[in-house]
Motif scaffolding. Structure first.
Motif, short mmCIF file in Angstrom:
data_model
loop_
_atom_site.label_atom_id
_atom_site.label_comp_id
_atom_site.label_asym_id
_atom_site.label_seq_id
_atom_site.Cartn_x
_atom_site.Cartn_y
_atom_site.Cartn_z
N ALA A 1 0.88 -1.18 0.00
CA ALA A 1 0.00 0.00 0.00
C ALA A 1 0.91 1.22 0.00
O ALA A 1 1.89 1.25 0.73
N TRP A 2 0.62 2.21 -0.86
CA TRP A 2 1.46 3.40 -0.86
C TRP A 2 0.65 4.66 -1.10
O TRP A 2 -0.55 4.59 -1.36
N ASP A 3 1.33 5.78 -0.97
CA ASP A 3 0.68 7.10 -1.06
C ASP A 3 0.82 7.61 -2.49
O ASP A 3 1.92 7.70 -3.02
N ARG A 4 -0.30 7.95 -3.10
CA ARG A 4 -0.34 8.38 -4.49
C ARG A 4 0.53 9.62 -4.73
O ARG A 4 1.12 9.76 -5.80
N GLN A 5 0.62 10.52 -3.73
CA GLN A 5 1.39 11.75 -3.95
C GLN A 5 2.88 11.58 -3.69
O GLN A 5 3.71 11.97 -4.50
N SER A 6 3.21 10.96 -2.56
CA SER A 6 4.63 10.85 -2.22
C SER A 6 5.28 9.63 -2.86
O SER A 6 6.50 9.57 -3.02
N GLY A 7 4.47 8.61 -3.19
CA GLY A 7 5.03 7.35 -3.69
C GLY A 7 5.70 6.54 -2.60
O GLY A 7 6.43 5.59 -2.90
N ASP A 8 5.43 6.89 -1.34
CA ASP A 8 6.04 6.15 -0.22
C ASP A 8 5.08 5.08 0.30
O ASP A 8 3.87 5.32 0.39
N PRO A 9 5.62 3.91 0.69
CA PRO A 9 4.76 2.87 1.26
C PRO A 9 4.10 3.34 2.56
O PRO A 9 4.69 4.13 3.30
N LEU A 10 2.90 2.81 2.82
CA LEU A 10 2.17 3.17 4.04
C LEU A 10 2.31 2.09 5.11
O LEU A 10 1.54 2.04 6.06
N GLY A 11 3.27 1.22 4.93
CA GLY A 11 3.51 0.12 5.87
C GLY A 11 4.33 -0.92 5.13
O GLY A 11 4.67 -0.72 3.96
N ARG A 12 4.64 -2.01 5.79
CA ARG A 12 5.37 -3.07 5.12
C ARG A 12 4.46 -3.80 4.13
O ARG A 12 3.24 -3.72 4.21
N ALA A 13 5.09 -4.53 3.23
CA ALA A 13 4.32 -5.38 2.32
C ALA A 13 3.94 -6.65 3.08
O ALA A 13 4.74 -7.19 3.84
N ILE A 14 2.70 -7.10 2.90
CA ILE A 14 2.29 -8.39 3.50
C ILE A 14 2.49 -9.47 2.44
O ILE A 14 1.97 -9.38 1.32
N VAL A 15 3.28 -10.48 2.82
CA VAL A 15 3.78 -11.47 1.85
C VAL A 15 2.79 -12.62 1.66
O VAL A 15 2.03 -12.96 2.58
#
Ligand code: ADP
Length: 487
Positions: free
Chosen positions: A87-101
């Motif tokens: 999950a990431w932020d459309r404006q910053s392009g930064d993830p909003l947490g870790r990826a769930i594998v």
């Protein structure tokens, strides 16, 4: 400078790699970086999406340098661990947490509740998948329910699987997912063009946060010029198991590949026929080219190479996995020993998560070689059960193509041919996943007119033909079934 190389980015579960292929299928260079695994609680598995991106970029840069610059690359193909969600932020392009594998089991209760609510029929009929934490949809919902950054994301919230995340970073904001990856989310109907609104509503997910579903080959966009020393077109995308199926040239209905790694993944091509299974095999999109979908039936075995690792690391019976070949040959047969390799339950077609392993038939005459031989034999037994399920679902196998680390074992390959009574083929270069992504990229950038033409990239194969008598095969299967029948 000639535009002759295809650059493959393979974002796997334990490592990220980049590889250079020539259009004739030769793999000329590889860069690799291991990926950190996070296990915050039992059953939970997470990755750092920033690390996946950083490693991908680093490995890609090494390959571009080796090729002689961005101009020497005709196109990029991306293949990836499937189902894992970012999950990431459309404006910053930064993830909003870790990826769930994909391996993460934290949404088991959510899946059970949906099953109890009577929703599995709809999900299975529409997506070809069973209700299991393995798939992406419940992971996305879990992020919304438990991570405030994701919950507060609103219109800025973006979800994607790993190929989607990498394309976003490479292009600076293109939000796409290919049909093979999208078919693993549980949010796309196998025969639907976009996301299924009813399924999004069932899982409580905002359709607007999801990427646009595209073909597996095409001209999707160019990398930002600064990243790799010049823009490079991204022309191929596929989930790893689908890419391996394509890389093995299993395009015609009836052709099947088994990737024998830690676990084993078997995919049989169905052509344009929609998959249905009465044996809890999974239906999935093999690829979508020019808007037309090809499908596959899929079965997963949980314990394959990990059994060999267990013999080595937990029992200390062998020094190295490769030793098992000669040890199995050192005895004429299994000496009555039969092994059920259910170290983490049994997957398809049995689906018995509670099953545990068994070694039966021990006597004073039993030696280490018999136990090792029985362990190797259990691989063919498991694959044989899958073959029976595929046949019962109307997808009989005509030839089996193997790859993955364990396929290097000639004894196992021959035993599979014998037990299946079928030819088993192994390519000289077992990097079939990357080869499949290279084929798609070559098709997408116009190097090849069709996927069939791209299949010329496949390497020569070693063939194992059955030699076992029917009596011996029947006796082996009887003993195996007796073990399976134990409570
Ligand atoms: P993954 O991609 O799942 O990490 P690989 O395709 O690299 O796995 O395969 C590694 C697995 O194959 C290990 O579990 C190892 O025990 C097994 N393996 C590797 N070589 C052999 C061999 N010669 N014989 C039997 N098993 C092997």
């Amino acid at each position: 400078m000639s535009e002759r190389h295809l650059l493959v980015l393979d974002a796997g579960t334990t490592s990220t790699r980049a590889m250079l292929f020539t259009p004739d299928g030769t793999r000329v260079a590889t860069a690799q970086a291991d990926l950190t695994q996070f296990y915050p609680q039992p059953g939970w598995v997470e990755h750092d999406a920033v690390e996946i991106w950083a490693h991908t970029l680093d490995c890609a840069r090494q390959m571009v340098a080796q090729a002689g610059g961005a101009d020497a690359i005709a196109a990029i193909g991306i293949t990836n661990q499937r189902e894992t969600v970012v999950a990431w932020d459309r404006q910053s392009g930064d993830p909003l947490g870790r990826a769930i594998v994909w391996q993460d089991r934290r949404t088991a209760d959510q899946c059970a509740a949906l099953r109890e609510g009577g929703h599995e029929g709809l999900v299975q009929q529409r997506t070809g998948l069973i209700l299991d934490p393995y798939f992406s949809a419940t992971k996305m919902r879990w992020m919304i329910d438990h991570w405030p950054e994701v919950a507060a994301g609103g219109d800025r919230l973006v979800f994607g699987t790993v190929e989607s995340w990498l394309v976003w970073k490479l292009t600076g904001g293109l939000h796409i997912s290919d049909a093979s990856n999208a078919s693993r989310t549980q949010l796309m109907a196998l025969d639907g063009t976009g996301w299924d609104e009813e399924l999004c509503a069932l899982f409580g997910l905002p359709c607007a946060a999801l990427p646009t579903i595209v073909d597996n080959a095409g001209d999707f966009g160019a990398t930002l010029p600064d990243l790799l020393g010049g823009p490079i077109r991204i022309c191929g995308l596929a989930g790893d198991q689908q890419a391996a199926t394509i890389g093995q040239s299993c395009l015609k209905p009836g052709s099947v590949k088994a990737t024998l790694g830690t676990g084993a993944f078997v995919l049989a091509s169905l052509g344009e026929r929609l998959p249905t299974s009465a044996h809890r095999l999974l239906g999935t999109v093999l690829c979508q080219i020019g808007g037309r979908r090809h499908y596959a039936l899929e079965g997963s075995i949980f314990v394959a190479g990990s059994l060999i690792q267990w013999l080595r690391d937990s029992l200390g019976l062998i020094a190295a996995a490769a030793d098992t070949d000669a040890i199995a040959r050192s005895v004429p047969d299994n000496g009555g020993v039969v092994l059920l390799p259910a170290l983490s339950g049994l997957g398809a077609p049995h689906w018995r998560p509670e099953a545990t392993g068994i070694i039966s038939g021990l006597t004073h005459g039993t030696g280490r070689a018999h136990i090792i031989r029985a362990a190797l034999e259990s691989m063919a037994h498991q694959v044989h059960d899958l073959a029976a399920a595929f046949a019962a679902d109307g997808a009989p196998w005509h030839v089996l193509r193997i790859d993955g680390g364990m396929s290097a074992n000639d004894w196992i390959a021959q035993d599979m041919a014998d037990m299946l009574d079928l030819s088993v083929e192994r390519p000289a270069d077992v990097e079939t996943t990357a080869r499949g992504a290279a084929m798609l990229a070559g098709l997408g950038c116009g190097l090849f007119p069709s996927l069939e033409a791209a299949a010329g990239m496949a390497s020569v194969r070693t063939r194992f033909v059955p030699t076992m008598t029917a009596d011996v095969r029947a006796a082996r299967l009887t003993a195996w079934r007796a073990l399976l029948a134990r409570p």
